[in-house]
Design a protein around this motif. Structure first.
Motif, PDB file in Angstrom:
ATOM      1  N   ALA A   8      75.303 119.324  28.469  1.00 53.27           N
ATOM      2  CA  ALA A   8      76.096 118.126  28.711  1.00 53.27           C
ATOM      3  C   ALA A   8      77.104 117.740  27.564  1.00 53.27           C
ATOM      4  O   ALA A   8      76.889 117.631  26.319  1.00 53.27           O
ATOM      5  N   THR A   9      78.546 117.893  28.036  1.00 52.75           N
ATOM      6  CA  THR A   9      79.376 117.539  26.960  1.00 52.75           C
ATOM      7  C   THR A   9      80.086 116.215  27.104  1.00 52.75           C
ATOM      8  O   THR A   9      80.288 115.667  28.065  1.00 52.75           O
ATOM      9  N   ALA A  10      80.619 115.585  25.862  1.00 48.55           N
ATOM     10  CA  ALA A  10      81.238 114.297  25.919  1.00 48.55           C
ATOM     11  C   ALA A  10      82.275 114.270  26.752  1.00 48.55           C
ATOM     12  O   ALA A  10      83.221 115.409  26.827  1.00 48.55           O
ATOM     13  N   PRO A  11      82.791 113.222  27.605  1.00 45.97           N
ATOM     14  CA  PRO A  11      84.027 112.984  28.512  1.00 45.97           C
ATOM     15  C   PRO A  11      85.135 112.842  27.674  1.00 45.97           C
ATOM     16  O   PRO A  11      86.236 113.098  28.128  1.00 45.97           O
ATOM     17  N   ARG A  12      85.088 112.638  26.189  1.00 45.26           N
ATOM     18  CA  ARG A  12      86.242 112.753  25.509  1.00 45.26           C
ATOM     19  C   ARG A  12      85.751 113.490  24.230  1.00 45.26           C
ATOM     20  O   ARG A  12      84.771 113.088  23.463  1.00 45.26           O
ATOM     21  N   LEU A  13      86.191 114.502  23.800  1.00 43.81           N
ATOM     22  CA  LEU A  13      86.114 115.449  22.779  1.00 43.81           C
ATOM     23  C   LEU A  13      86.407 114.459  21.193  1.00 43.81           C
ATOM     24  O   LEU A  13      87.248 113.451  21.371  1.00 43.81           O
ATOM     25  N   GLY A  14      85.880 115.219  20.316  1.00 43.40           N
ATOM     26  CA  GLY A  14      85.999 114.578  19.030  1.00 43.40           C
ATOM     27  C   GLY A  14      87.704 114.208  18.384  1.00 43.40           C
ATOM     28  O   GLY A  14      87.944 113.456  17.952  1.00 43.40           O
ATOM     29  N   ASP A  15      88.378 115.201  19.295  1.00 43.41           N
ATOM     30  CA  ASP A  15      89.839 115.207  18.915  1.00 43.41           C
ATOM     31  C   ASP A  15      90.579 114.229  19.703  1.00 43.41           C
ATOM     32  O   ASP A  15      91.742 113.909  19.369  1.00 43.41           O
ATOM     33  N   GLY A  16      89.638 113.555  20.484  1.00 43.06           N
ATOM     34  CA  GLY A  16      90.589 112.408  21.493  1.00 43.06           C
ATOM     35  C   GLY A  16      90.665 113.318  22.917  1.00 43.06           C
ATOM     36  O   GLY A  16      91.329 112.302  23.800  1.00 43.06           O
ATOM     37  N   THR A  17      90.778 114.631  23.146  1.00 45.83           N
ATOM     38  CA  THR A  17      90.979 115.093  24.326  1.00 45.83           C
ATOM     39  C   THR A  17      90.074 114.751  25.506  1.00 45.83           C
ATOM     40  O   THR A  17      88.838 114.888  25.329  1.00 45.83           O
ATOM     41  N   PRO A  18      90.706 114.283  26.717  1.00 46.12           N
ATOM     42  CA  PRO A  18      89.679 114.081  27.690  1.00 46.12           C
ATOM     43  C   PRO A  18      89.131 115.195  28.320  1.00 46.12           C
ATOM     44  O   PRO A  18      89.913 116.227  28.363  1.00 46.12           O
ATOM     45  N   PHE A  19      87.600 115.242  28.599  1.00 47.92           N
ATOM     46  CA  PHE A  19      87.355 116.430  28.969  1.00 47.92           C
ATOM     47  C   PHE A  19      86.312 116.171  30.244  1.00 47.92           C
ATOM     48  O   PHE A  19      85.372 115.769  30.004  1.00 47.92           O
ATOM     49  N   PRO A  20      86.731 116.706  31.505  1.00 50.55           N
ATOM     50  CA  PRO A  20      86.141 116.174  32.547  1.00 50.55           C
ATOM     51  C   PRO A  20      84.748 117.114  32.817  1.00 50.55           C
ATOM     52  O   PRO A  20      83.885 116.499  33.616  1.00 50.55           O
ATOM     53  N   THR A  21      84.464 118.241  32.263  1.00 51.40           N
ATOM     54  CA  THR A  21      83.486 118.969  32.712  1.00 51.40           C
ATOM     55  C   THR A  21      82.040 118.525  31.579  1.00 51.40           C
ATOM     56  O   THR A  21      81.931 118.907  30.714  1.00 51.40           O
ATOM     57  N   LEU A  22      81.708 117.712  32.458  1.00 48.67           N
ATOM     58  CA  LEU A  22      80.284 117.015  31.852  1.00 48.67           C
ATOM     59  C   LEU A  22      79.311 117.971  31.893  1.00 48.67           C
ATOM     60  O   LEU A  22      78.692 118.243  30.738  1.00 48.67           O
ATOM     61  N   TYR A  23      78.916 118.944  32.723  1.00 49.42           N
ATOM     62  CA  TYR A  23      77.991 120.115  32.744  1.00 49.42           C
ATOM     63  C   TYR A  23      78.711 121.188  32.631  1.00 49.42           C
ATOM     64  O   TYR A  23      79.410 121.935  33.490  1.00 49.42           O
ATOM     65  N   TYR A  24      78.390 122.083  31.622  1.00 49.60           N
ATOM     66  CA  TYR A  24      79.195 123.160  31.118  1.00 49.60           C
ATOM     67  C   TYR A  24      78.350 124.281  31.160  1.00 49.60           C
ATOM     68  O   TYR A  24      77.021 124.445  30.320  1.00 49.60           O
ATOM     69  N   LEU A  25      78.317 125.402  31.868  1.00 52.03           N
ATOM     70  CA  LEU A  25      77.545 126.327  32.224  1.00 52.03           C
ATOM     71  C   LEU A  25      77.614 127.229  30.904  1.00 52.03           C
ATOM     72  O   LEU A  25      78.772 127.720  30.643  1.00 52.03           O
ATOM     73  N   SER A  26      76.637 127.446  30.223  1.00 55.73           N
ATOM     74  CA  SER A  26      76.774 128.346  28.671  1.00 55.73           C
ATOM     75  C   SER A  26      76.108 129.537  28.789  1.00 55.73           C
ATOM     76  O   SER A  26      76.348 130.539  27.751  1.00 55.73           O
ATOM     77  N   HIS A  27      75.148 129.780  29.590  1.00 53.14           N
ATOM     78  CA  HIS A  27      74.171 130.810  29.438  1.00 53.14           C
ATOM     79  C   HIS A  27      75.126 132.171  29.776  1.00 53.14           C
ATOM     80  O   HIS A  27      75.564 132.314  30.927  1.00 53.14           O
ATOM     81  N   PRO A  28      75.077 133.277  29.050  1.00 54.42           N
ATOM     82  CA  PRO A  28      76.042 134.197  29.301  1.00 54.42           C
ATOM     83  C   PRO A  28      75.645 134.965  30.575  1.00 54.42           C
ATOM     84  O   PRO A  28      76.559 135.350  31.146  1.00 54.42           O
ATOM     85  N   ALA A  29      74.367 135.357  30.908  1.00 55.89           N
ATOM     86  CA  ALA A  29      74.036 135.996  32.034  1.00 55.89           C
ATOM     87  C   ALA A  29      74.418 135.043  33.386  1.00 55.89           C
ATOM     88  O   ALA A  29      74.979 135.740  34.578  1.00 55.89           O
TER      89      ALA A  29
END
Length: 179
Positions: A44-65
């Motif tokens: 689960a990723t913040a809706p605004r990144l630390g640099d201020g950029t809006p980030f709409p992808t709350l649920y980010y698939l990270s598992h390589p497989a």
């Protein structure tokens, strides 16, 4: 508004996610889904990144497989088939609209970001644009919430119930042994 349930990230989780992504993990609020072995699968990723950029992808698939499996399905042209079903099946389209609304409610419960208000992920509610995002939502929310994500999981050769985690070079997973 109630915040969606997800585990806060441990230092180990952040190290594994960084290994999965091949770069330092940024703005991870929690682990929204895990492999059967305990390794992060969806962050689960913040809706605004630390640099201020809006980030709409709350649920980010990270598992390589999992990401590789979704890339294969996209290459097999499953997205146009799912999009056609949206156009032809009103009940399916309504369920997809509810998935979009669920996604927005989850993100809004964390924080409002005006620049991305009303924008969810993966093309919801009218298009099928990114199976990675839709499966991330399906895994985080559970079966029956995101119909396209559920279908993609069923069509894929990957399952969170069968561990295919590489050795991430960090401590053993908290949830059990790898298969």
């Amino acid at each position: 508004m109630t915040r969606p349930p997800f585990d806060p990230p441990s230092e180990r989780d952040l190290a594994v996610v960084s290994a999965q992504l091949g770069r330092p993990a940024r703005n991870v609020l929690g682990i929204a889904a895990r492999c059967v072995c305990g390794a992060p699968t969806v962050v689960a990723t913040a809706p605004r990144l630390g640099d201020g950029t809006p980030f709409p992808t709350l649920y980010y698939l990270s598992h390589p497989a999992a990401t590789a499996a979704m890339s294969r399905l996209e290459a097999e042209q499953l997205m146009p088939a799912y999009a056609a079903r949206l156009a032809d099946d009103p009940a399916f389209a309504e369920a997809y609209l509810r998935a979009h609304e669920s996604y927005l409610a989850d993100r809004e419960s964390i924080g409002h970001v005006e620049e991305i208000a009303g924008i969810s992920a993966g093309g919801m509610p009218t298009r099928v644009k990114c199976l990675h995002a839709l499966v991330g939502h399906a895994l985080a929310a559970g079966p029956g919430v995101n119909p396209v994500g559920d279908l993609a999981l069923e069509a894929s050769d990957w399952s969170p119930e069968v561990c295919r985690c590489p050795d991430y070079g960090v401590d053993a997973p908290a949830g059990g042994a790898r298969g």
